[in-house]
Every structure is written in structure tokens, then in C-alpha cells.
Design a protein around this motif. Structure first.
Motif, PDB file in Angstrom:
ATOM      1  N   UNK A 358       0.756  -1.086   0.142  1.00 42.58           N
ATOM      2  CA  UNK A 358       0.037   0.171   0.189  1.00 42.58           C
ATOM      3  C   UNK A 358       0.727   1.347   0.016  1.00 42.58           C
ATOM      4  N   UNK A 359       2.022   1.243   0.840  1.00 39.15           N
ATOM      5  CA  UNK A 359       2.750   2.312   0.927  1.00 39.15           C
ATOM      6  C   UNK A 359       3.486   2.534  -0.368  1.00 39.15           C
ATOM      7  N   UNK A 360       3.764   1.575  -1.185  1.00 40.37           N
ATOM      8  CA  UNK A 360       4.448   2.180  -2.499  1.00 40.37           C
ATOM      9  C   UNK A 360       3.393   2.613  -3.278  1.00 40.37           C
ATOM     10  N   UNK A 361       2.040   2.574  -3.312  1.00 37.88           N
ATOM     11  CA  UNK A 361       1.230   3.359  -4.233  1.00 37.88           C
ATOM     12  C   UNK A 361       0.618   4.841  -3.496  1.00 37.88           C
ATOM     13  N   UNK A 362       0.660   4.748  -2.117  1.00 30.03           N
ATOM     14  CA  UNK A 362       0.273   6.223  -1.534  1.00 30.03           C
ATOM     15  C   UNK A 362       1.326   6.963  -0.847  1.00 30.03           C
ATOM     16  N   UNK A 363       2.408   6.546  -0.873  1.00 31.61           N
ATOM     17  CA  UNK A 363       3.631   7.160  -0.140  1.00 31.61           C
ATOM     18  C   UNK A 363       3.942   6.632   1.286  1.00 31.61           C
ATOM     19  N   UNK A 364       5.337   6.869   1.252  1.00 33.48           N
ATOM     20  CA  UNK A 364       5.865   6.192   2.508  1.00 33.48           C
ATOM     21  C   UNK A 364       5.531   6.606   3.824  1.00 33.48           C
ATOM     22  N   UNK A 365       4.985   7.746   3.757  1.00 39.28           N
ATOM     23  CA  UNK A 365       4.276   8.289   5.044  1.00 39.28           C
ATOM     24  C   UNK A 365       2.996   7.707   5.644  1.00 39.28           C
ATOM     25  N   UNK A 366       2.444   6.905   4.429  1.00 35.90           N
ATOM     26  CA  UNK A 366       1.058   6.203   4.892  1.00 35.90           C
ATOM     27  C   UNK A 366       1.302   5.025   5.918  1.00 35.90           C
ATOM     28  N   UNK A 367       0.631   5.386   6.988  1.00 32.26           N
ATOM     29  CA  UNK A 367       0.879   4.177   8.151  1.00 32.26           C
ATOM     30  C   UNK A 367      -0.658   3.634   8.323  1.00 32.26           C
ATOM     31  N   UNK A 368      -1.652   4.125   7.624  1.00 34.75           N
ATOM     32  CA  UNK A 368      -2.944   3.323   7.582  1.00 34.75           C
ATOM     33  C   UNK A 368      -2.903   1.810   7.578  1.00 34.75           C
ATOM     34  N   UNK A 369      -3.492   1.424   8.553  1.00 28.00           N
ATOM     35  CA  UNK A 369      -3.734  -0.085   8.428  1.00 28.00           C
ATOM     36  C   UNK A 369      -2.402  -0.772   9.514  1.00 28.00           C
ATOM     37  N   UNK A 370      -1.480  -0.036   9.970  1.00 28.72           N
ATOM     38  CA  UNK A 370      -0.424  -0.833  10.627  1.00 28.72           C
ATOM     39  C   UNK A 370      -0.946  -0.743  12.004  1.00 28.72           C
ATOM     40  N   UNK A 371      -0.550  -1.735  12.598  1.00 30.42           N
ATOM     41  CA  UNK A 371      -0.885  -1.712  14.139  1.00 30.42           C
ATOM     42  C   UNK A 371      -0.460  -0.643  14.638  1.00 30.42           C
ATOM     43  N   UNK A 372      -1.253   0.006  15.864  1.00 26.63           N
ATOM     44  CA  UNK A 372      -0.963   1.325  16.247  1.00 26.63           C
ATOM     45  C   UNK A 372       0.590   1.324  17.106  1.00 26.63           C
ATOM     46  N   UNK A 373       0.707  -0.059  17.488  1.00 26.40           N
ATOM     47  CA  UNK A 373       2.097  -0.318  18.325  1.00 26.40           C
ATOM     48  C   UNK A 373       3.235   0.000  17.456  1.00 26.40           C
ATOM     49  N   UNK A 374       3.052  -0.542  16.307  1.00 30.67           N
ATOM     50  CA  UNK A 374       4.118  -0.296  15.190  1.00 30.67           C
ATOM     51  C   UNK A 374       4.141   1.008  14.630  1.00 30.67           C
ATOM     52  N   UNK A 375       2.987   1.353  14.089  1.00 27.75           N
ATOM     53  CA  UNK A 375       2.701   2.621  13.212  1.00 27.75           C
ATOM     54  C   UNK A 375       3.304   3.811  13.736  1.00 27.75           C
ATOM     55  N   UNK A 376       3.024   3.985  15.010  1.00 27.36           N
ATOM     56  CA  UNK A 376       3.400   5.077  15.945  1.00 27.36           C
ATOM     57  C   UNK A 376       5.080   5.166  15.810  1.00 27.36           C
ATOM     58  N   UNK A 377       5.662   4.129  15.999  1.00 31.45           N
ATOM     59  CA  UNK A 377       6.995   4.072  15.816  1.00 31.45           C
ATOM     60  C   UNK A 377       7.717   4.296  14.707  1.00 31.45           C
ATOM     61  N   UNK A 378       6.980   3.784  13.726  1.00 29.30           N
ATOM     62  CA  UNK A 378       7.443   3.851  12.216  1.00 29.30           C
ATOM     63  C   UNK A 378       7.286   5.198  11.719  1.00 29.30           C
ATOM     64  N   UNK A 379       6.067   5.926  12.110  1.00 29.30           N
ATOM     65  CA  UNK A 379       5.802   7.272  11.526  1.00 29.30           C
ATOM     66  C   UNK A 379       6.925   8.439  12.183  1.00 29.30           C
ATOM     67  N   UNK A 380       7.204   8.046  13.320  1.00 27.02           N
ATOM     68  CA  UNK A 380       8.206   8.904  14.020  1.00 27.02           C
ATOM     69  C   UNK A 380       9.412   8.652  13.217  1.00 27.02           C
ATOM     70  N   UNK A 381       9.785   7.472  12.709  1.00 28.43           N
ATOM     71  CA  UNK A 381      10.972   7.191  12.172  1.00 28.43           C
ATOM     72  C   UNK A 381      11.124   7.862  10.905  1.00 28.43           C
ATOM     73  N   UNK A 382       9.887   7.773  10.199  1.00 28.89           N
ATOM     74  CA  UNK A 382       9.807   8.318   8.949  1.00 28.89           C
ATOM     75  C   UNK A 382      10.167   9.969   9.099  1.00 28.89           C
ATOM     76  N   UNK A 383       9.560  10.592  10.081  1.00 38.63           N
ATOM     77  CA  UNK A 383       9.860  12.057  10.134  1.00 38.63           C
ATOM     78  C   UNK A 383      11.388  12.306  10.462  1.00 38.63           C
ATOM     79  N   UNK A 384      11.895  11.519  11.392  1.00 36.70           N
ATOM     80  CA  UNK A 384      13.291  11.576  11.494  1.00 36.70           C
ATOM     81  C   UNK A 384      13.959  11.614  10.261  1.00 36.70           C
ATOM     82  N   UNK A 385      13.979  10.603   9.476  1.00 37.16           N
ATOM     83  CA  UNK A 385      14.375  10.337   8.204  1.00 37.16           C
ATOM     84  C   UNK A 385      14.150  11.609   7.233  1.00 37.16           C
ATOM     85  N   UNK A 386      13.365  12.336   7.379  1.00 39.43           N
ATOM     86  CA  UNK A 386      12.838  13.525   6.604  1.00 39.43           C
ATOM     87  C   UNK A 386      13.414  14.810   7.204  1.00 39.43           C
ATOM     88  N   UNK A 387      14.162  14.428   8.273  1.00 38.03           N
ATOM     89  CA  UNK A 387      14.868  15.759   9.106  1.00 38.03           C
ATOM     90  C   UNK A 387      13.882  16.494   9.749  1.00 38.03           C
TER      91      UNK A 387
END
Length: 390
Positions: A358-387
Motif C-alpha cells: 500500500x505504501x508503494x502506491x500511497x507514499x512512505x508516510x502512509x501508515x494506515x492499517x499498521x498496528x498502532x504499536x508499530x505505526x506510531x514508531x515507524x511514523x516517528x522514524x519517517x519524520x526523523x529520516x525527513x529531518x
């Protein structure tokens, strides 16, 4: 079958209704044998912790439907030692725990019911993939008698199967029906009959293995008779509001074998008795492995089978085989080539394949559908990588 369209949401992330069962998306994790139901208890074939962890990660990874591996309807029908089974009520609780867990994590639980026929009593792939022999006996895993449509071994050096008579066939129809009822008791919402890869039902279909001269062999109708009897019995036992799939080998890839044209006609007959989805694989009749025939493998090499059967037999299909990423899966569904897409090895390599697709089609920052326990961490990681700062 109907798709539930959502504006701006890819097809691979949109819900799909099958009878009264709704998948959160049309991405399916195929049945993959684990050869690991070894518990030393009173009955073999019982699911354990390996199966819970192995299958649970696919549910957490966002798949709409997760199939439990090929599950034997009789003890004699196991492919190898360590195969799961549903020939005994004592095998229900372990599978019930898995079905419950899959549903809790948002995936529809499915199970594949099969019988290995002449390909039974074989070694695990990493132990040689041959017939069980002396080394296996020393491990406490002796061979057992094998059966088939005709007394033709699967390959040189393999045991000659006993030909099933009509009483045997009637007993096997009942075994499939009983296994389906146990699967229902265990909480599975979808069942699939394994009619592919050179196993027993495929052995009846293919003219390469079925050379009977009675009503269960000979012409196309005779060779289809036993698989259709099994399908009809399971459909009658399976609730009307739950879907039933059949996995077929759309072609044997061998001259004189089962063909795509045969598969279209067989699929029409299956649809006529209430089968909802044809799972379109191929091969497995020649030699021991499903890859023994000369198959022209490339990404999506089996998708044309799903497309042809869907168009010509008028039944929903599932495409499988080297479906590698989100754009490829999306195109298959968008172009009407199949109704569902299945992944196996790709899911093993990345249990989060559906979410990443899904992310390949909607963008790496789309964490819809991810378990909250993982999506929260991964969205924070994405923001970090985007500086970006928190």
C-alpha cells in the motif's frame, strides 16, 4: 463477490466481500507447509507455537486472508511427518487458537484441506525431499502406505501406490467432509480444497496419473468425478454464508497432461456447485516438487491462468506466483485479471508485505492499517529520516 470501493484507496487496500465474509483487503497469504507439527502427543498433526508465531505475523502485517498450510484430512494423507491434520477432534484446539488469533489481528482465518496421495510419506524438503527411508526410520519417522488413482509411482525410486477402490473413495469424501466440519468448529471462515501440485485430487484430474478405466477415469468427466464429489460434499457441509476456494494447477506444463482448457471446464463445474474462488497455481504433476516441470518463470507468470478462468468460466479467481510488489498487484486487480492476489515467499521475506505494498502506491508516510504499536514508531522514524522534528 463484491469490492467495497473507497475513494483514493488502492484496490489492494480496499475491502472485499465473499458471501457474508468481508476481507479488509484482497491480499492473501498462501498456504505454506511448515512440516513442524511434531509434539510427541497422543495424535500427530497438532498445531503448536511455531504455527501461532508464523501465521500471526501475517495477520499483523495486514493481509486480508491468511491460510493455514495444507492440512491432511487423513493420517495417510500427510505429505511429510510434521504436517498439520484435521482427521481427529484432538487436532481442533490448536487450530482454534490460531483462527482466533488471526481474527483478533484483523485477518480472516482460512485453512486448506488436502491429501497427498502418491506424494505422501516423503521427507521434509531440507531432509532430502525423497521418499522416507532408513535415515528417517532412525529418526522415528517411518514411511506409511500411499494411495492414488492408479498404481503409478510419482517418480523412479518412489513407492508404488495402492489403487483406491470405490469404497475407499467414498470414505475419502467423508474424510474431507468431516475435516471441513472440524475446521468450522475451529473457527475458520474460509476453507480451500487442495486440487493442485500433484496431490491426490490433482492425481485424479490429470491424464498423466489417472489411467483408470472405471467411472472415475478415462475421459474428462470421469477424471473430474471424484474431485467434484469431494467439492460438493464439502460445499454442502460448509455454511452457506462462508466462502469455499479450490486451488488448482491450471496446467501440468507437460504435453499430454492437464491443460488450461481443462481448467476452464473444471472451474465451470466447480462454480456450478457453489465454489466461490479458483486459486490458480500450476505444475507439480511431473516429479516430486511443484517446480519439476520446465516452467517459464517470470513475475506474474501464472496471472494469465487466473485471467482466462475468470473470463471464460465466470468465476472469481485468485492470482499467485511471483507477485512481487504493490504496483504489480494493483495492476492485476485494476485490470480485472483476478479478484484476489496471493503471496507466499514474499510474505515470508517481509510479513508486512501488504502494508508496504500500500505504501508503494500511497507514499512512505502512509501508515494506515499498521498496528498502532508499530505505526506510531515507524511514523516517528519517517519524520526523523525527513529531518523533521517531533
Amino acid at each position: 463477490m463484491s469490492a467495497v470501493a473507497q475513494e483514493g484507496v488502492p484496490r489492494i487496500a480496499s475491502p472485499l466481500a465473499l458471501r457474508a465474509v468481508t476481507l479488509r483487503n484482497p491480499i492473501v497469504v498462501s498456504p505454506m507447509c511448515q512440516y513442524s507439527a511434531v509434539n510427541g502427543g497422543a495424535v500427530d498433526g497438532v498445531a503448536g507455537e511455531w504455527h501461532r508465531v508464523h501465521l500471526g505475523r501475517f495477520a499483523m502485517g495486514g493481509a486480508g486472508l491468511v491460510f493455514v498450510e495444507a492440512t491432511a484430512v487423513t493420517e495417510q494423507g500427510r505429505i511429510t511427518p510434521g504436517d498439520l491434520g484435521l482427521w481427529d477432534d484432538r487436532q481442533i484446539p490448536g487450530l482454534r487458537a490460531i483462527a482466533t488469533m488471526l481474527a483478533e489481528f484483523g485477518a480472516v482465518p482460512g485453512i486448506q484441506l488436502g491429501h497427498a496421495g502418491r506424494k505422501a510419506a516423503s521427507q521434509r524438503p531440507w531432509q532430502g525431499h525423497g521418499p522416507l527411508g532408513a535415515a528417517d526410520i532412525a529418526r522415528g519417522e517411518p514411511p506409511w502406505p500411499v494411495v492414488s488413482a492408479r498404481p503409478l509411482p510419482v517418480a523412479e525410486g518412489w513407492p508404488t501406490p495402492r489403487e483406491l477402490d470405490r469404497d475407499d473413495l467414498a470414505a475419502l469424501v467423508e474424510a474431507w467432509r468431516a475435516a471441513a466440519l472440524r475446521a468450522l468448529d475451529a473457527g475458520f471462515a474460509v476453507a480451500e480444497l487442495h486440487c493442485a501440485h500433484g496431490y491426490l485430487l490433482h492425481q485424479f484430474l490429470s491424464p498423466l496419473s489417472n489411467r483408470r478405466t472405471d467411472g472415475y477415469g478415462g475421459d474428462f468427466e470421469g477424471r473430474c468425478r471424484f474431485p467434484l464429489e469431494v467439492a460438493a460434499a464439502v460445499r454442502a457441509a460448509w455454511p452457506a454464508d462462508r466462502p469455499l476456494f479450490v486451488r488448482i494447477s491450471a496446467t501440468d506444463w507437460v504435453e499430454g497432461g492437464w491443460t488450461l482448457e481443462d481448467s476452464v471446464a473444471f472451474s465451470r463445474a466447480l462454480a456450478g456447485i457453489g465454489i466461490d474462488v479458483i486459486d490458480c497455481s500450476s505444475g507439480g504433476m511431473v516429479g516430486v516438487s511443484a517446480t519439476a516441470a520446465a516452467v517459464p518463470r517470470h513475475p506474474g507468470f501464472q496471472v494469465p491462468f487466473a485471467e482466462t478462468i475468470r473470463r471464460e468460466a465466470g468465476v472469481a479467481t485468485m492470482a499467485v506466483g511471483l507477485i512481487l510488489d504493490g504496483p504489480q498487484a494493483e495492476a492485476i486487480l485494476r485490470d480485472g485479471r483476478a479478484d484476489l492476489v496471493a503471496v507466499g515467499r514474499e510474505a515470508l521475506a517481509d510479513p508486512n508485505w501488504p502494508l508496504r505494498a500500500r505504501q508503494q502506491l500511497t507514499g512512505a508516510g502512509d501508515f494506515a492499517g499498521w498496528p498502532e504499536q508499530a505505526g506510531w514508531w515507524l511514523s516517528r522514524r519517517a519524520r526523523t529520516l525527513d529531518h523533521k522534528t517531533d
